[in-house]
Each structure stands twice: as C-alpha cells, then as structure tokens.
Design a protein around this motif. Structure first.
Motif, short mmCIF file in Angstrom:
data_model
loop_
_atom_site.label_atom_id
_atom_site.label_comp_id
_atom_site.label_asym_id
_atom_site.label_seq_id
_atom_site.Cartn_x
_atom_site.Cartn_y
_atom_site.Cartn_z
N UNK A 200 17.14 -19.98 16.88
CA UNK A 200 17.14 -20.43 15.50
C UNK A 200 17.95 -21.72 15.36
N UNK A 201 19.05 -21.81 16.16
CA UNK A 201 19.94 -22.96 16.01
C UNK A 201 19.40 -24.22 16.65
N UNK A 202 18.80 -24.10 17.86
CA UNK A 202 18.36 -25.37 18.46
C UNK A 202 16.88 -25.41 18.82
N UNK A 203 16.13 -24.39 18.39
CA UNK A 203 14.67 -24.43 18.45
C UNK A 203 14.11 -25.00 19.74
N UNK A 204 14.60 -24.50 20.88
CA UNK A 204 13.96 -24.88 22.14
C UNK A 204 12.64 -24.14 22.25
N UNK A 205 11.76 -24.66 23.07
CA UNK A 205 10.52 -23.96 23.35
C UNK A 205 10.85 -22.85 24.34
N UNK A 206 10.59 -21.60 23.94
CA UNK A 206 10.92 -20.48 24.84
C UNK A 206 9.64 -19.79 25.29
N UNK A 207 9.49 -19.65 26.60
CA UNK A 207 8.41 -18.82 27.14
C UNK A 207 9.08 -17.61 27.77
N UNK A 208 8.80 -16.44 27.23
CA UNK A 208 9.54 -15.23 27.56
C UNK A 208 8.57 -14.18 28.10
N UNK A 209 8.73 -13.83 29.34
CA UNK A 209 7.84 -12.84 29.96
C UNK A 209 8.39 -11.43 29.76
N UNK A 210 7.53 -10.51 29.36
CA UNK A 210 7.98 -9.13 29.22
C UNK A 210 6.79 -8.18 29.40
N UNK A 211 7.09 -6.94 29.78
CA UNK A 211 6.03 -5.94 29.76
C UNK A 211 6.31 -4.92 28.67
N UNK A 212 7.25 -5.26 27.80
CA UNK A 212 7.69 -4.35 26.76
C UNK A 212 7.13 -4.82 25.41
N UNK A 213 6.21 -4.03 24.85
CA UNK A 213 5.49 -4.44 23.64
C UNK A 213 6.46 -4.67 22.48
N UNK A 214 7.39 -3.72 22.28
CA UNK A 214 8.31 -3.84 21.15
C UNK A 214 9.18 -5.09 21.29
N UNK A 215 9.58 -5.39 22.50
CA UNK A 215 10.39 -6.57 22.72
C UNK A 215 9.63 -7.83 22.33
N UNK A 216 8.35 -7.87 22.72
CA UNK A 216 7.53 -9.04 22.40
C UNK A 216 7.41 -9.21 20.90
N UNK A 217 7.14 -8.12 20.20
CA UNK A 217 6.97 -8.24 18.75
C UNK A 217 8.29 -8.63 18.08
N UNK A 218 9.37 -8.07 18.57
CA UNK A 218 10.68 -8.33 17.97
C UNK A 218 11.05 -9.80 18.10
N UNK A 219 10.71 -10.41 19.25
CA UNK A 219 11.20 -11.75 19.53
C UNK A 219 10.24 -12.87 19.13
N UNK A 220 8.94 -12.67 19.35
CA UNK A 220 8.06 -13.84 19.46
C UNK A 220 7.47 -14.33 18.15
N UNK A 221 7.20 -15.65 18.13
CA UNK A 221 6.35 -16.23 17.09
C UNK A 221 4.89 -15.97 17.44
N UNK A 222 4.69 -15.78 18.74
CA UNK A 222 3.32 -15.66 19.22
C UNK A 222 3.34 -14.82 20.49
N UNK A 223 2.40 -13.89 20.61
CA UNK A 223 2.33 -13.04 21.79
C UNK A 223 1.01 -13.31 22.52
N UNK A 224 1.14 -13.70 23.79
CA UNK A 224 -0.04 -13.91 24.62
C UNK A 224 -0.19 -12.68 25.51
N UNK A 252 5.27 -4.04 11.81
CA UNK A 252 5.69 -3.96 13.21
C UNK A 252 4.84 -2.93 13.96
N UNK A 253 4.72 -1.75 13.36
CA UNK A 253 3.97 -0.68 14.02
C UNK A 253 2.49 -0.98 14.13
#
Ligand SMILES: Nc1ncnc2c1ncn2[C@@H]1O[C@H](COP(=O)(O)OP(=O)(O)O)[C@@H](O)[C@H]1O
Ligand SMILES: [Mg+2]
Lengths: 269, 266
Positions: A200-224, A252-253
């Motif tokens: 939120x503070x420095x708005x870097x482009x983040x590409x975050x790999x996960x196999x955890x659905x809830x984590x993806x929804x909690x974090x991402x602007x976009x889920x691929x 969320x659910x």
C-alpha cells in the motif's frame, strides 16, 4: 476507506501506464536425464500492470515457479518472450527483488549484512547502506534484530529479513515464490498483513506464487489460476473485494468457491 | 573448559585416572622393566628436567614453526587451486586426473625422496608438510566451491552479485564450512608428516627428540616426546576450533542445527 481509494488508484494507473511485465507465448520444457520432456509451461501470455499485486495460484507442478524464475531471469523461456519495462529479461537484476520459500538468507551474514547485500553489490557507501538497511528492517518490524544471525531467528523473522533484503536495493518488482507456505497460520497472517501494508505504501508490482486459495484472495488485486500437464493459465480473475478483506465475508467465500471449482476438487487441501 | 560436569565427562576422567594409576602401579611393581616402561611420574619428571634446561622448548618451537610454515604453504595453495579448479572448467579438465593421481599416493611415501632432493634441512620438511596438507585442503575446497548452493547463488544474483563479487561474497563464504573441515584434517596431517620428516634427521624438533632418545636409550624422554605431540595435536585442534568459533559465530551454530535436524528426522 483508505483501502478502497488504493484500489481505485491502482486501477487508474493500469489504464494510464504500460504494463510492467509482459509474458508472451511463453513455453518451457524440462528435459530429464533420460531425455523425457516435461512441458512445464505451454504458451502462457500474461501482462502485469505497474503496482499490481498479482497471485499465481495453482496446484503443485503447474509451472508457477518456472514462470516466476523466468521473470526473475534465472531461466530463459524455450519459446516466447518475457519483458520487464519493455526490455527482454536477460538475467537476474536487483530491479526485480526475489523472495524464496526457504528464505535463502546468507547464513554467514548478520541480518543487517543480509539486507545490505544488494546495496553493497551496487557500490553504495557503508553509511548510506546501513541507513537504508535499517530503514528496510524497520519497515518489516525487525529494527532491533540487525546484529543477529539467521540461525537465531524464527521462520517468520527469516522471511521478514528476506523481504527487507529484496526491498533494500529499491526494486520496482517483487517476486515471491510461496514465501509463507512454511509458516504457521498466525505468523502467516501477520506477514500477509505486513506485506499488504508495504504494498500500500510503495505500490511495487508484486507477483506472488501460492497454492493457497484463501491467501490469494486475501492478498491479490488479481488472481491468475494455473493448471498442470501442461502448465497453462485457466482463469484470470480481478479481485474487487474492498480492503481490508475479511475471510468470512460473503464475497470472499463466493470467490473461494469459484477458484476451488476452477482448480478442481482434487487440488483442494 | 568443561562447562558442565555431565556423567560422560566424569566417566572419561575416571577412566583416564584409572589408566594412569594402573600404569604407574605396573611400572613400580617390578613386573616389567621400569626403564622400558617408565612410570607416568618419571615421564613428568623428565619433562620437567628438559623444560628447565630449555631443551624441550627448543624442540617444541622448532616443530611448531615447521608445521606452521608447511601448513601455510599447503593450505594456501590447496585453497587457491581448489577454488580455481572448481570455477574454471578448462583448468579442471587439464589438472583433475593429475591431482587425483598424486593424491592417491600416501604423502609419507615421499619422505625418502624429499630428503634425497632437498637434504635433511628445513626445506624437505616444509615441502613434505605442505605436500601432505595440500590434498585434504584442495579436495574440500574444490567440493565446497563446486557444490555452491544454487539457491544462495540465485539469491546473490538477484541482488546484483556477478563475476568476482559472486565468488567473493557468495561462493567462498558458502564453501567455508567445507574449507574449514579440510583445514582441520590438514592440521592433523601436518603433525603426522612433521614427525615422520623429523625422524629422518634434524637438529631440533619433537620427532628428533624421540629419535635421539632412542639412540641414547632414554625411554622416559621418548615418552616425553609422545606426550608433547599429543598435547600439540590436541592444543592446535582446540585453538583452531576456538578461533573458528570466534571468527565465524554462525559456523558452529549452523552445524549444530543441522545435526539436531538430522537427529529429529530418522
Ligand atoms: N529442474 C527441473 N527439471 C525437470 N523438471 C522440472 C524441473 N523443475 C520443474 N520441473 C517440472 O516442471 C513442472 C512445473 O514445475 P514448477 O514450475 O516447479 O511448478 P510449481 O512451482 O507450480 O509447483 C513440474 O511438472 C515439475 O516436475
Ligand atoms: Mg513451486
């Protein structure tokens, strides 16, 4: 409130600026010693907007790490192109910070030494790099741990150091490969929140790999969403849920069900 | 040195005391010739006498100086060539079989040759020690540098380390545990070859003391020599570990953690 405007800002940036990362027709096959080929990625085309927080989600073996390693520059695509800021990626660069699942801290350096590493490689003078390192450590909540060694830290603290180390050279892109997968649930939540705050503070482009659905929804602007055999993109979903997100919220659910269905019941834990 | 007197340390101490007491008793009993097997108390008295005339010190310093001199050469060249061969495939291709071939020959077998070439002076001894020390240092350095953690190399590369910086700031520190293990083996090798070289002739040195004492039938002084060698080996190892602990605080801790992890996963 604040979170909602942050989302709005990132949207308008998407519209104005060219994408930070562009993957086009990326294909990659690993060849085993016996000559057998595994198609880890088949024709993946994706672009990542500047300042976006994107999660690559999928079961193990769907090529998430392979794709991330290509953006990082550790691996060259067998076919297609990966470009960052319009230039093809030719190798690793401190422009793209990487955070690994197993921390990969240098055991022979103190926490501060680890965080300073990139600045040292860039030839930043000692006083300046110490200032930047301490600032980065402060941002991940480890201001007091600078003199300690990695072996003296818990898993969560190690990953905080790894994040600070990746941030210190001032990259525009942060690449994270299942960074919180090895942490316990409480530590993970705390790191997720801190990562969101950093973003939120420095708005870097983040590409975050996960196999955890809830984590993806909690974090991402976009889920691929990716799928294995061969590795490919099967869904690309913008997450509109206002922040801070609550894991119990209806939206969320709903999204959780949708992603779980896309991945397939077998992939669910 | 002993922080906690745990049962095993007490047992060890008791065992040693029993051993020396039994030896003392045996030598005094008249069952064996006390000249051939002098009692521990006799050995300590002889050592004291040699110390008082300053002879023992001269032998000790001569030996330590040689060992250090040869160790420095052998370890220095071993690390240098180990790093170079692990990093330069061309050089490795040319030299690897050769180095392995020389490594297969026990270093002690070169003692007569070295004496023939360099005489019984310092050169032959330093050469022999350096030769013996070179191989364990070389092989450990080579393996440590060759098997650099790919993950740490990636972390380094993503932070801008390239070329000599990658070598100096990632590869070499990463190989340090191996190099240290090699140096530690080399220390004991150095002492072993030192004695063998000194037995062939010298004017001073602990090996020479043993050799001379045999000629003049002073078995007690031969035992003094053995005692000193034991203390030297033990002392250098202790000093080495102490230095490593001070200079590289992460080294021991890492190893302990890995051992603990290995123990907990059967
Ligand atoms: N170094 C490698 N050699 C051979 N096959 C590999 C290698 N790395 C990954 N693979 C294969 O490529 C596919 C994708 O792997 P990866 O990108 O690691 O997936 P993910 O990170 O999603 O689990 C898998 O089938 C995996 O077995
Ligand atoms: Mg992976």
């Amino acid at each position: 409130m604040r979170a909602a405007t942050a989302v709005a800002v990132s949207r308008s940036r998407t519209a104005a600026a060219p994408p930070r990362i562009v993957c086009e027709g990326v294909r990659h096959a690993y060849r085993s010693a016996s000559g057998q080929e595994t198609l880890a990625l088949a024709d993946v085309s994706l672009s990542f907007a500047d300042g976006a927080f994107v999660c690559l989600l999928g079961p193990s073996g769907c090529g998430k790490t392979t794709l991330l390693n290509m953006i990082a520059g550790f691996l060259q695509p067998g076919a297609g192109t990966v470009a960052v800021d319009g230039r093809p990626v030719e190798g690793p660069s401190p422009d793209r910070g990487v955070v690994f699942q197993d921390y990969s801290l240098f055991p022979w350096l103190t926490v501060r030494g680890n965080v300073q590493f990139g600045l040292r490689m860039a030839g930043v003078p000692p006083r300046e790099r110490r200032r930047v390192a301490d600032d980065c450590l402060d941002r991940v909540g480890l201001a007091a741990a600078g003199g300690r060694y990695p072996f003296e830290l818990s898993g969560g603290m190690k990953q905080r150091v790894a994040i600070a180390r990746a941030l210190a050279p001032g990259p525009r892109v942060l690449l994270m490969d299942e960074p919180f997968a090895a942490l316990d649930a409480l530590t993970r939540t705390s790191l997720q929140n801190d990562l969101l705050e950093l973003h939120r503070r420095d708005a870097k482009t983040v590409v975050f790999v996960t196999h955890n659905i809830a984590e993806a929804i909690y974090l991402a602007d976009r889920v691929v969403v990716m799928s294995p055999h061969p590795g490919r993109v099967i869904e690309d979903i913008t997450v509109d849920i206002p922040r801070p997100r609550r894991r119990t919220a209806a939206a969320f659910n709903e999204l959780y069900e949708r992603l779980a269905a896309a991945i397939g019941v077998n992939a669910l834990e | 040195m002993i922080r906690r007197l745990d049962p095993s340390a007490l047992q060890g101490l008791a065992g040693a005391l029993l051993f020396f007491a039994g030896w003392e008793a045996l030598s005094r009993s008249g069952l064996v010739n006390a000249v051939m097997l002098p009692a521990p108390s006799t050995v300590v008295r002889s050592a004291w006498a040699l110390l008082q005339v300053g002879e023992l010190q001269s032998h000790l310093w001569a030996s330590l100086g040689r060992a250090l001199h040869g160790f420095a050469w052998g370890a220095g060249l071993g690390v240098l060539l180990g790093v170079a061969m692990a990093r330069l495939p061309r050089l490795n291709g040319f030299t690897y079989p050769l180095v392995q071939m020389f490594r297969a020959i026990p270093a002690l077998a070169f003692v007569p040759l070295a004496v023939f070439w360099f005489g019984i002076g310092e050169t032959s001894k330093v050469f022999l020690i350096a030769w013996g020390v070179f191989f364990p240092t070389w092989v450990n350095t080579f393996i440590g540098v060759r098997d650099t953690s790919p993950l740490l190399a990636r972390a380094g590369a993503s932070l801008g380390a390239r070329g000599w910086r990658m070598l100096a700031f990632v590869v070499l520190p990463g190989a340090l545990p191996f190099i240290i293990a090699g140096l530690r083996i080399s220390l004991s090798v150095a002492l072993m070859i030192l004695v063998a070289a000194e037995l062939t002739g010298a004017l001073f040195g602990v090996g020479y003391l043993i050799q001379m004492s045999q000629l003049v039938f002073r078995v007690d002084q031969m035992f003094v020599g053995l005692l000193v060698l034991g203390i030297m080996g033990f002392g250098t190892d202790l000093l080495f570990n102490h230095l490593i602990g001070r200079l590289l605080p992460w080294y021991g801790a890492e190893r302990r953690q890995q051992q603990a992890a290995r123990r907990s996963t059967p």
